[in-house]
Design a protein around this motif. Structure first.
Motif, PDB file in Angstrom:
ATOM      1  N   ILE A  43      29.292   5.540   1.061  1.00 42.38           N
ATOM      2  CA  ILE A  43      29.825   6.471   2.061  1.00 42.38           C
ATOM      3  C   ILE A  43      29.023   6.287   3.346  1.00 42.38           C
ATOM      4  CG2 ILE A  43      30.262   8.903   2.611  1.00 42.38           C
ATOM      5  CD1 ILE A  43      30.652   9.420  -0.326  1.00 42.38           C
ATOM      6  N   ASP A  44      29.487   5.331   4.167  1.00 39.96           N
ATOM      7  CA  ASP A  44      28.690   4.876   5.299  1.00 39.96           C
ATOM      8  C   ASP A  44      28.789   5.756   6.538  1.00 39.96           C
ATOM      9  OD1 ASP A  44      31.319   4.199   5.850  1.00 39.96           O
ATOM     10  OD2 ASP A  44      30.967   2.028   5.823  1.00 39.96           O
ATOM     11  N   GLN A  45      29.743   6.708   6.566  1.00 36.46           N
ATOM     12  CA  GLN A  45      29.873   7.545   7.768  1.00 36.46           C
ATOM     13  C   GLN A  45      28.737   8.543   7.907  1.00 36.46           C
ATOM     14  OE1 GLN A  45      31.883   7.588   5.098  1.00 36.46           O
ATOM     15  NE2 GLN A  45      32.994   9.527   4.849  1.00 36.46           N
ATOM     16  N   PHE A  46      27.943   8.730   6.847  1.00 38.03           N
ATOM     17  CA  PHE A  46      26.830   9.673   6.907  1.00 38.03           C
ATOM     18  C   PHE A  46      25.473   8.972   6.800  1.00 38.03           C
ATOM     19  CE2 PHE A  46      30.219  12.578   5.092  1.00 38.03           C
ATOM     20  CZ  PHE A  46      30.491  13.173   6.313  1.00 38.03           C
ATOM     21  N   HIS A  47      25.445   7.681   7.102  1.00 31.45           N
ATOM     22  CA  HIS A  47      24.158   6.992   7.192  1.00 31.45           C
ATOM     23  C   HIS A  47      23.386   7.514   8.404  1.00 31.45           C
ATOM     24  CE1 HIS A  47      25.740   3.181   4.899  1.00 31.45           C
ATOM     25  NE2 HIS A  47      25.636   4.248   4.120  1.00 31.45           N
ATOM     26  N   HIS A  48      22.071   7.580   8.272  1.00 34.21           N
ATOM     27  CA  HIS A  48      21.227   7.989   9.388  1.00 34.21           C
ATOM     28  C   HIS A  48      21.294   6.925  10.481  1.00 34.21           C
ATOM     29  CE1 HIS A  48      17.774   9.346  11.669  1.00 34.21           C
ATOM     30  NE2 HIS A  48      17.619  10.389  10.854  1.00 34.21           N
ATOM     31  N   LYS A  49      21.379   7.358  11.723  1.00 33.56           N
ATOM     32  CA  LYS A  49      21.484   6.402  12.831  1.00 33.56           C
ATOM     33  C   LYS A  49      20.262   5.503  12.935  1.00 33.56           C
ATOM     34  CE  LYS A  49      24.598   9.211  15.663  1.00 33.56           C
ATOM     35  NZ  LYS A  49      24.775   9.959  16.938  1.00 33.56           N
ATOM     36  N   ALA A  50      19.110   6.002  12.514  1.00 35.52           N
ATOM     37  CA  ALA A  50      17.878   5.211  12.618  1.00 35.52           C
ATOM     38  C   ALA A  50      17.775   4.152  11.532  1.00 35.52           C
ATOM     39  CB  ALA A  50      16.658   6.120  12.563  1.00 35.52           C
ATOM     40  N   ASP A  51      18.400   4.379  10.383  1.00 39.11           N
ATOM     41  CA  ASP A  51      18.314   3.424   9.276  1.00 39.11           C
ATOM     42  C   ASP A  51      19.414   3.734   8.267  1.00 39.11           C
ATOM     43  OD1 ASP A  51      17.519   2.031   6.810  1.00 39.11           O
ATOM     44  OD2 ASP A  51      15.633   1.672   7.860  1.00 39.11           O
ATOM     45  N   PRO A  52      20.306   2.774   7.961  1.00 39.85           N
ATOM     46  CA  PRO A  52      21.420   3.040   7.050  1.00 39.85           C
ATOM     47  C   PRO A  52      20.990   3.270   5.607  1.00 39.85           C
ATOM     48  CG  PRO A  52      21.341   0.710   7.626  1.00 39.85           C
ATOM     49  CD  PRO A  52      20.346   1.402   8.509  1.00 39.85           C
ATOM     50  N   ASN A  53      19.733   2.958   5.267  1.00 35.10           N
ATOM     51  CA  ASN A  53      19.268   3.243   3.912  1.00 35.10           C
ATOM     52  C   ASN A  53      19.144   4.741   3.652  1.00 35.10           C
ATOM     53  OD1 ASN A  53      18.791   0.578   2.705  1.00 35.10           O
ATOM     54  ND2 ASN A  53      17.326   0.333   4.381  1.00 35.10           N
ATOM     55  N   ILE A  54      19.114   5.539   4.712  1.00 35.00           N
ATOM     56  CA  ILE A  54      19.021   6.993   4.573  1.00 35.00           C
ATOM     57  C   ILE A  54      20.417   7.592   4.649  1.00 35.00           C
ATOM     58  CG2 ILE A  54      18.125   9.131   5.580  1.00 35.00           C
ATOM     59  CD1 ILE A  54      15.834   7.497   6.757  1.00 35.00           C
ATOM     60  N   LEU A  55      20.793   8.338   3.614  1.00 35.78           N
ATOM     61  CA  LEU A  55      22.041   9.084   3.594  1.00 35.78           C
ATOM     62  C   LEU A  55      21.731  10.540   3.945  1.00 35.78           C
ATOM     63  CD1 LEU A  55      25.126   9.173   2.798  1.00 35.78           C
ATOM     64  CD2 LEU A  55      24.341   9.856   0.517  1.00 35.78           C
TER      65      LEU A  55
END
Length: 259
Positions: A43-55
Motif C-alpha cells: 500500500i504505497d500511497q501511505f509511504h513516508h515521504k522521507a523513506d518508503p520503508n516507513i508506512l
C-alpha cells in the motif's frame, strides 16, 4: 552490545518495547536494517515521504478529508507479509499519537500455542503446507473495517499465491510455532478447502485464546518490535475520532520458508 541485548530479548520474549525514544525517519530506518532488509508495504500511497520503508498508520485526515495514513491496518489476527514468499522477520512501530491504554496491539504467542497442542495434533499438522494470499480469510467484504486493507487494482497485481509451512521452525533460534493460521492462510496442500479451513479455524481458536495473548500499553515515544514467525497480532479497532498515529517498518526474513 546494545543491539544484541534487544535482539536476544526479541528471540526470547517475542515482543520488545523501548520507551522514550527520539526517532527520525533516518535513524528509524537505520535501526531496522540491523535486523535485515526492510521492504516497503504494497500500500504505497501511505509511504513516508522521507523513506518508503516507513508506512504511516493513522486515522487522521487532512484538510481535504483524506486519510494521511492507513487507518485500519490489520484489525484481525495475522502475521505480517505472510502473503509474500519471503515473509517478515520483525515489525517495528514508533508511537507518535496514542489515544489511550486500549490503543496497543494484541499479540498471540504461537510458539507456546504449538507447544501446548496434544502430540496427536502435532503429528497431524507438522509437515503441512498452507496456501497464502493477501487478505483476511474471515472477511470477504473489502469495505469492512476488519477486512485486510483494500488494495488498488495495480497493487493487487503485485501479490499472488505463496506457500508456507503450517508449523515453522524459527530461522534464528529453531523453536517451532504455528504460523499464520489466521489472516492470509486460505487452504492446505492436499486437503479439501472446507476441511483445511476447518482445521485452520480450530488452530486459530486455540492459538488466540486469552492465555496466549498480551496487549502492551503504548505511549508516545515507544518503539515496539515483534517477531512475526512466532506471533499473530491484531491492531485495535480505534474510534476514528480518537487520533492514533504511528510509523511502521517491516523487515524481511532471510529467505523463503520453503525451498
Amino acid at each position: 552490545a546494545d543491539f544484541k541485548t534487544i535482539e536476544d530479548a526479541l528471540h526470547a520474549h517475542l515482543v520488545v518495547k523501548i520507551p522514550g525514544q527520539e526517532v527520525t525517519p533516518e535513524n528509524f530506518v537505520a535501526f531496522s536494517k540491523r535486523f535485515g532488509k526492510p521492504e516497503p508495504h504494497v500500500i504505497d500511497q501511505f509511504h513516508h515521504k522521507a523513506d518508503p520503508n516507513i508506512l504511516i498508520l493513522s486515522n487522521r485526515k487532512n484538510e481535504r478529508g483524506e486519510h494521511i495514513g492507513l487507518a485500519d491496518g490489520g484489525t484481525y489476527f495475522h502475521s505480517d507479509y505472510s502473503y509474500l514468499a519471503v515473509p517478515a522477520r520483525c515489525t517495528m512501530l514508533f508511537a507518535i499519537e496514542i489515544p489511550g491504554d486500549d490503543a496497543g496491539t494484541t499479540f498471540a504467542n504461537q510458539r507456546k500455542a504449538y507447544e501446548d497442542l496434544p502430540d496427536a495434533v502435532k503429528g497431524q499438522v507438522d509437515g503441512l503446507v498452507c496456501r497464502h494470499h493477501y487478505g483476511n480469510r474471515d472477511v470477504k467484504d473489502e469495505a469492512a473495517r476488519t477486512a485486510a486493507s483494500k488494495l488498488s487494482d495495480d497493487q493487487k497485481q503485485k501479490v499472488t499465491w505463496v506457500h508456507h509451512p503450517l508449523v515453522r521452525k524459527h530461522p534464528h533460534v529453531g523453536a517451532k510455532s504455528l504460523y499464520a493460521v489466521s489472516g492470509s492462510s486460505y487452504g492446505i496442500d492436499g486437503m479439501a478447502d472446507d476441511e483445511a479451513v476447518s482445521l485452520l479455524d480450530e488452530l486459530k481458536e486455540h492459538s488466540t485464546a486469552a492465555k496466549y495473548c498480551y496487549t502492551p500499553t503504548y505511549k508516545p515515544g515507544d518503539v515496539v518490535i515483534w517477531d512475526n514467525c512466532s506471533l499473530l497480532h491484531s491492531a485495535p479497532l480505534i474510534d476514528p475520532n480518537r487520533p492514533r498515529t504511528l510509523w511502521r517498518i517491516t523487515v524481511k526474513d532471510k529467505g523463503p520458508t520453503i525451498g
